[in-house]
Design a protein around this motif. Sequence first.
Motif, PDB file in Angstrom:
ATOM      1  N   ARG A 178       1.084  -1.215   0.138  1.00 18.82           N
ATOM      2  CA  ARG A 178      -0.222   0.019   0.015  1.00 18.82           C
ATOM      3  C   ARG A 178       0.658   1.111  -0.393  1.00 18.82           C
ATOM      4  NH1 ARG A 178      -2.668  -2.535   5.009  1.00 18.82           N
ATOM      5  NH2 ARG A 178      -4.701  -4.422   3.596  1.00 18.82           N
ATOM      6  N   PRO A 179       0.110   2.427  -0.538  1.00 16.97           N
ATOM      7  CA  PRO A 179       1.202   3.486  -0.446  1.00 16.97           C
ATOM      8  C   PRO A 179       1.643   4.033   0.407  1.00 16.97           C
ATOM      9  CG  PRO A 179      -1.310   3.984  -1.556  1.00 16.97           C
ATOM     10  CD  PRO A 179      -0.887   2.557  -1.326  1.00 16.97           C
ATOM     11  N   ALA A 180       2.751   4.405   0.883  1.00  7.15           N
ATOM     12  CA  ALA A 180       3.239   4.527   2.298  1.00  7.15           C
ATOM     13  C   ALA A 180       2.191   6.822   2.211  1.00  7.15           C
ATOM     14  CB  ALA A 180       4.806   4.779   2.472  1.00  7.15           C
ATOM     15  N   ALA A 181       2.782   7.533   3.733  1.00  6.59           N
ATOM     16  CA  ALA A 181       2.211   8.899   3.512  1.00  6.59           C
ATOM     17  C   ALA A 181       3.130   9.981   3.150  1.00  6.59           C
ATOM     18  CB  ALA A 181       1.182   8.890   4.628  1.00  6.59           C
ATOM     19  N   ASP A 182       2.813  10.880   2.167  1.00 10.98           N
ATOM     20  CA  ASP A 182       3.719  12.297   1.900  1.00 10.98           C
ATOM     21  C   ASP A 182       4.138  12.830   3.190  1.00 10.98           C
ATOM     22  OD1 ASP A 182       3.957  14.902   0.305  1.00 10.98           O
ATOM     23  OD2 ASP A 182       3.820  15.401   1.437  1.00 10.98           O
ATOM     24  N   HIS A 183       5.509  12.660   3.069  1.00  9.60           N
ATOM     25  CA  HIS A 183       6.137  13.373   4.360  1.00  9.60           C
ATOM     26  C   HIS A 183       5.904  14.466   4.928  1.00  9.60           C
ATOM     27  CE1 HIS A 183       8.385  14.755   1.153  1.00  9.60           C
ATOM     28  NE2 HIS A 183       9.564  15.343   1.316  1.00  9.60           N
ATOM     29  N   LYS A 184       5.627  15.790   3.295  1.00 11.33           N
ATOM     30  CA  LYS A 184       4.700  17.180   3.952  1.00 11.33           C
ATOM     31  C   LYS A 184       3.738  17.045   5.123  1.00 11.33           C
ATOM     32  CE  LYS A 184       7.081  19.120   0.174  1.00 11.33           C
ATOM     33  NZ  LYS A 184       7.412  20.548  -1.218  1.00 11.33           N
ATOM     34  N   ALA A 185       2.514  15.919   4.734  1.00 14.58           N
ATOM     35  CA  ALA A 185       1.473  16.078   5.594  1.00 14.58           C
ATOM     36  C   ALA A 185       1.749  15.594   6.592  1.00 14.58           C
ATOM     37  CB  ALA A 185       0.490  14.681   4.755  1.00 14.58           C
ATOM     38  N   ILE A 186       2.095  14.193   6.728  1.00 14.55           N
ATOM     39  CA  ILE A 186       2.734  14.076   8.248  1.00 14.55           C
ATOM     40  C   ILE A 186       3.798  15.368   9.442  1.00 14.55           C
ATOM     41  CG2 ILE A 186       5.088  12.524   9.246  1.00 14.55           C
ATOM     42  CD1 ILE A 186       2.209  10.680   8.665  1.00 14.55           C
ATOM     43  N   LYS A 187       4.345  15.947   8.664  1.00 15.74           N
ATOM     44  CA  LYS A 187       4.913  16.429   9.372  1.00 15.74           C
ATOM     45  C   LYS A 187       4.052  18.269   9.982  1.00 15.74           C
ATOM     46  CE  LYS A 187       9.571  16.292   8.250  1.00 15.74           C
ATOM     47  NZ  LYS A 187      10.720  16.310   6.847  1.00 15.74           N
ATOM     48  N   GLN A 188       3.215  18.439   8.255  1.00 10.80           N
ATOM     49  CA  GLN A 188       1.976  19.191   9.045  1.00 10.80           C
ATOM     50  C   GLN A 188       1.153  18.699  10.600  1.00 10.80           C
ATOM     51  OE1 GLN A 188       0.080  20.089   5.583  1.00 10.80           O
ATOM     52  NE2 GLN A 188      -1.311  22.412   6.133  1.00 10.80           N
ATOM     53  N   ALA A 189       0.980  17.057   9.744  1.00 11.88           N
ATOM     54  CA  ALA A 189       0.008  16.860  11.285  1.00 11.88           C
ATOM     55  C   ALA A 189       1.019  16.897  12.507  1.00 11.88           C
ATOM     56  CB  ALA A 189      -0.195  15.371  11.279  1.00 11.88           C
ATOM     57  N   VAL A 190       1.940  17.016  12.634  1.00 12.03           N
ATOM     58  CA  VAL A 190       2.485  16.767  14.026  1.00 12.03           C
ATOM     59  C   VAL A 190       2.663  18.074  14.640  1.00 12.03           C
ATOM     60  CG1 VAL A 190       4.763  15.925  14.909  1.00 12.03           C
ATOM     61  CG2 VAL A 190       3.818  14.523  13.310  1.00 12.03           C
ATOM     62  N   ASP A 191       3.067  19.238  13.525  1.00 11.50           N
ATOM     63  CA  ASP A 191       2.977  20.070  14.175  1.00 11.50           C
ATOM     64  C   ASP A 191       1.737  20.831  14.293  1.00 11.50           C
ATOM     65  OD1 ASP A 191       5.185  21.207  12.693  1.00 11.50           O
ATOM     66  OD2 ASP A 191       4.423  21.989  11.019  1.00 11.50           O
ATOM     67  N   MET A 192       0.090  20.290  14.209  1.00 13.61           N
ATOM     68  CA  MET A 192      -0.622  20.982  14.768  1.00 13.61           C
ATOM     69  C   MET A 192      -0.959  19.802  15.675  1.00 13.61           C
ATOM     70  SD  MET A 192      -3.093  20.759  11.441  1.00 13.61           S
ATOM     71  CE  MET A 192      -4.966  20.057  12.668  1.00 13.61           C
ATOM     72  N   ILE A 193      -0.845  17.987  15.866  1.00  9.16           N
ATOM     73  CA  ILE A 193      -0.045  17.807  17.288  1.00  9.16           C
ATOM     74  C   ILE A 193       0.383  18.324  18.099  1.00  9.16           C
ATOM     75  CG2 ILE A 193      -0.127  15.382  18.656  1.00  9.16           C
ATOM     76  CD1 ILE A 193      -0.606  14.222  15.524  1.00  9.16           C
ATOM     77  N   ALA A 317       1.215   5.002   7.729  1.00  9.70           N
ATOM     78  CA  ALA A 317       0.974   7.114   8.548  1.00  9.70           C
ATOM     79  C   ALA A 317       0.897   7.740   9.744  1.00  9.70           C
ATOM     80  CB  ALA A 317      -0.469   7.256   8.371  1.00  9.70           C
ATOM     81  N   LEU A 318      -0.142   5.690  10.997  1.00  7.76           N
ATOM     82  CA  LEU A 318       0.252   6.826  11.496  1.00  7.76           C
ATOM     83  C   LEU A 318       1.693   6.212  12.283  1.00  7.76           C
ATOM     84  CD1 LEU A 318      -3.343   4.475  12.386  1.00  7.76           C
ATOM     85  CD2 LEU A 318      -2.318   6.714  12.885  1.00  7.76           C
ATOM     86  N   TRP A 319       2.761   5.178  11.841  1.00  8.20           N
ATOM     87  CA  TRP A 319       3.458   4.336  11.843  1.00  8.20           C
ATOM     88  C   TRP A 319       4.679   6.210  11.728  1.00  8.20           C
ATOM     89  CZ3 TRP A 319       8.093   4.400   8.918  1.00  8.20           C
ATOM     90  CH2 TRP A 319       9.060   4.236   9.962  1.00  8.20           C
ATOM     91  N   GLN A 320       4.557   6.623  10.772  1.00  8.76           N
ATOM     92  CA  GLN A 320       5.804   7.337  10.560  1.00  8.76           C
ATOM     93  C   GLN A 320       5.126   8.584  11.617  1.00  8.76           C
ATOM     94  OE1 GLN A 320       5.949   9.420   6.500  1.00  8.76           O
ATOM     95  NE2 GLN A 320       5.179   7.046   5.630  1.00  8.76           N
ATOM     96  N   ALA A 327      10.405  11.520  17.126  1.00  6.46           N
ATOM     97  CA  ALA A 327      11.703  12.477  16.465  1.00  6.46           C
ATOM     98  C   ALA A 327      11.963  13.938  17.042  1.00  6.46           C
ATOM     99  CB  ALA A 327      12.233  12.910  14.955  1.00  6.46           C
ATOM    100  N   ARG A 328      11.161  14.443  17.488  1.00  3.15           N
ATOM    101  CA  ARG A 328      11.167  15.993  17.825  1.00  3.15           C
ATOM    102  C   ARG A 328      10.708  16.180  19.781  1.00  3.15           C
ATOM    103  NH1 ARG A 328       6.665  19.050  14.690  1.00  3.15           N
ATOM    104  NH2 ARG A 328       6.761  18.120  12.137  1.00  3.15           N
ATOM    105  N   ALA A 329      10.141  15.015  20.326  1.00  3.53           N
ATOM    106  CA  ALA A 329       9.459  14.961  21.950  1.00  3.53           C
ATOM    107  C   ALA A 329       9.780  13.808  22.146  1.00  3.53           C
ATOM    108  CB  ALA A 329       8.374  15.281  21.620  1.00  3.53           C
ATOM    109  N   GLY A 330      11.548  13.104  22.149  1.00  3.53           N
ATOM    110  CA  GLY A 330      11.408  12.061  22.120  1.00  3.53           C
ATOM    111  C   GLY A 330      11.147  11.617  24.462  1.00  3.53           C
ATOM    112  N   ASP A 331      12.457  12.568  24.806  1.00  5.28           N
ATOM    113  CA  ASP A 331      12.187  13.673  26.220  1.00  5.28           C
ATOM    114  C   ASP A 331      11.269  13.872  26.501  1.00  5.28           C
ATOM    115  OD1 ASP A 331      12.883  15.651  25.201  1.00  5.28           O
ATOM    116  OD2 ASP A 331      14.087  15.909  26.464  1.00  5.28           O
TER     117      ASP A 331
END
Length: 554
Positions: A178-193, A317-320, A327-331
């Motif tokens: 199955r196709p993987a998620a677009d990396h820009k969309a993933i980063k945008q989603a994480v920004d919002m979360i 997508a959830l894994w990404q 990577a951003r907030a592991g600690d």
Amino acid sequence: MKASDLFVKCLEAEGVDRIFGIPGEENADLMISLIDSPIKFILCRHEQGAAFMADAYGRLTGKAGVCLATLGPGATNLVTGLADANMDRAPVVAIIGQASTKRLHKESHQNMDSIAMLRPLSKWAQTIHSPKNIPEVVRKAFKIAETEKPGVTVIELPEDLAEEETSGAPLPFTKLRRPAADHKAIKQAVDMIMGAKKPIILAGNGAVRKRAATQLVRLAEKTGIGVVNTFMGKGAVPMDNPHCLFTMGLGVGDYNNHAFADADVIITAGYDLVEYSPAGWYKPDSGAKIIHIDFSPAEIDDHFPVEVDIVSDLADALWQINEEIDARAGDKLPLFDINATRGKLRSTMADDFAMEKDDTAFPAKPQKILWDVREVMGPNDILLSDVGAHKMWVSRYYQAVEPNTCLISNGFCSMGFALPGAIGAKIACPDQKVLCINGDAGFLMNVQELETAVRYKLNVVAMVWVDGEYGLIKWKQQDAFDGKHSKLDFGNPDFEKLAEAFGMWGKTLTSADQIKPALEEAFRQEGPAIIAVPVDYAENRKLTARLGQVAIPI
């Protein structure tokens, strides 16, 4: 070889081990070819029942369930079951017979354009025009049915082509990535979360895929965000996980609906709009931003203004997203304290579910019945709900531990689904308890399949909630018309005598304390069992008064 022999070899190559159905004259060659095949043919009592069996079988295995019918009335009888499977995203391949190609051009016995009829309620429907096409058509039918989002495909085999001599071999099965998620969309989603203050997750039908559920739980625990599931998303997060905020979709004023009214970011995972209209949980003036994660782009709806649309394999997508958050907030994880932010909501709903667990009133209250059912059913056991007032109670009060252990028809909402569906479920998962909960109206719509369960010695337990009315329709009419309703009552058989007539165990309960013992005895039977429970549906309108208008359409 005969074309029908090649057809069967192609089914074997797809890993088919069961076909549910009723053959006719036009399927004769195919049925004879099946005699020497390892594929087992499950002879049913109605084509609709066969389609529902294939529906449940496909949902539980992830491989297409297969059903078979002859031409004309056989094909028309499949319609409701196939429409249900398609709208509930169950992989199903339907095989239908057809008259000889020598008479399809003119008015002739039982001749109708079945493909035209079935095309609107399937992902793909195709007549085989030449025996040489069989390997391609079969491979394509299974590939399309099982590709996300899964659904129904139809193969029509005319009788004269089935008996022709041909040569050929099945096409090889190739695993589809199955196709993987677009990396820009993933980063945008994480920004919002990471910028959110009161986020919430809505888990839908797609989230109960095994890998998706694993990554969803990981996301919830990593971030501390609570997860509400739709009727068809039960078990995406286990009921005993503190991040599980139970099921939404019954009343627009339920406790967990308020979490959406208060949210600034809403993440929908595997959510289909057919499950529960966004008008029931999203207010356009709230300003909340929606992140939609699913196998296909978000539907357009003025109550569903998606800010980030992640079109991808859901698990990937959830894994990404999980990896990006690490990577951003592991600690600094989790981002939110689930007990501080959602603990009160969860405990309030849990206390609400338990209020009537010791109630001895009879006819039994729906809440009491479902409490006892949950105590008898193990974490892996499977409950199927038919459609009616009981479905509303099952949806709110019955919680699931694992994905795909509570099957509810909530896309097409077909009465008559649960009993044949339970037969398909038991064949797919023979080592698990299988219980179907039915209203007395829906149960009789496919009651003939009890004989199928008896013949195959399947321990399917059918619990019938008895009220002698079309209870959900009455409930909706009363809510809409100030307590008034049309005439909706009907008569019922003696369910114990009905069971006896089919040669199976049955019991009509006379007190609330009999629920658990009756279930335990029913599951000890070698074949199917019926438990009839008189139910107090005066609780329906009491629930409406507490939760607001019942939101699910009939």
